[in-house]
Design a protein around this motif. Structure first.
Motif, short mmCIF file in Angstrom:
data_model
loop_
_atom_site.label_atom_id
_atom_site.label_comp_id
_atom_site.label_asym_id
_atom_site.label_seq_id
_atom_site.Cartn_x
_atom_site.Cartn_y
_atom_site.Cartn_z
N ALA A 21 9.90 11.54 29.72
CA ALA A 21 8.96 10.63 29.52
C ALA A 21 9.37 9.58 31.08
CB ALA A 21 8.79 9.86 28.38
N SER A 65 7.05 8.84 34.11
CA SER A 65 6.46 7.56 34.61
C SER A 65 6.93 7.41 35.94
CB SER A 65 7.09 6.81 33.75
OG SER A 65 6.95 5.42 33.94
N ALA A 110 -0.41 5.08 26.22
CA ALA A 110 -0.64 6.47 26.04
C ALA A 110 -1.24 6.67 24.77
CB ALA A 110 0.93 7.21 25.95
N ARG A 148 3.71 5.30 28.22
CA ARG A 148 4.13 6.56 28.59
C ARG A 148 5.48 6.71 29.12
NH1 ARG A 148 -0.58 9.51 29.72
NH2 ARG A 148 -2.41 8.21 30.08
#
Length: 242
Positions: free
Chosen positions: A119, A123, A209, A224
């Motif tokens: 993640a 990002s 998200a 996110r």
């Protein structure tokens, strides 16, 4: 999209083998370097940076934490520290690792750490892509850090949390800035593109998200970057509308 490149550094061959086993069968992951020596790992991180690094703390040459201190924050991969000792946790998060695994850990705990690292990589890529986009948000936020004026691009901000008369700005990387300001003043300067999700948190809309319902009608906002933040009832309708 090419597989994410992973570096493994641990002076115990069995520990490296265990990590490889946990990574097996994941088509989005590729182990590109493996070492039992901290100095070798640092050299590889400098010359051929991976997306994710899984580091032991105690190794010959350099420890995992010493490796990270040798790398500028913006050049560090997403890092998972794996160790048999829990007493280094404070130092570990001081160098902004994604997760801290205490051996022995199982597949499910490892997968959670890996998902957080993935993640973070995603990002970073989104922010870099936005930064190279001619239509990207051009706004900059001027803040005071230790008496110095610092400009922060709005596109780099993931979320901001209030702490009395200060605010902690969470940036991609992960980087954080402690600034002397109120959350309300920063919200006013940033304007659209950011939403207040509770009394103490201001979040970039693009980073939201999901909304996760709780047992009692409450919600958590999933970002996110992997962070989870409480959503106040007062802010629920505004966030749902987004």
């Amino acid at each position: 999209m090419p597989p994410l490149r992973v570096l493994i550094a641990d002076d115990e061959p069995l520990a490296r083998e265990r990590v490889r086993m946990f990574l097996a069968g994941k088509p989005t992951i590729q182990v590109v370097f493996e070492s039992g020596d901290g100095a070798d790992a640092l050299s590889e991180l400098r010359s051929n940076p991976p997306d994710i690094a899984i580091l032991d703390i105690r190794m010959p040459g350099l420890s995992g934490i010493e490796i990270l201190r040798e790398l500028p924050a913006e050049r560090r991969p997403a890092v998972i520290l794996a160790t048999a000792h829990d007493r280094f946790a404070v130092d570990a998060f001081g160098v902004q690792v994604v997760d801290y695994l205490v051996k022995p850990f199982d597949q499910s705990r490892f997968d959670l750490a890996l998902s957080r690292a993935v993640a973070q990589v995603a990002s970073r890529r989104r922010v870099r892509s936005a930064g190279s986009d001619s239509n990207a948000d051009p706004r900059q936020l001027e803040v005071s850090v230790d008496g110095d004026s610092v400009l922060v691009r709005a596109v780099e901000i993931l979320w901001i949390e209030a702490a009395n008369n200060y605010c902690l700005i969470h940036l991609f990387g992960p980087r954080r800035l402690l600034v002397r300001a109120t959350l309300g003043s920063l919200q006013q300067k940033l304007g659209s593109g950011f939403v207040r999700i509770n009394r103490s948190a201001l979040v970039s809309v693009r980073e939201i998200a999901e909304l996760r319902p709780g047992k009692f009608g409450d919600y958590t906002v999933g970002l996110r970057c992997g962070a989870s933040l409480p959503l106040s009832r007062k802010s629920l309708s505004a966030v749902k509308a987004l």
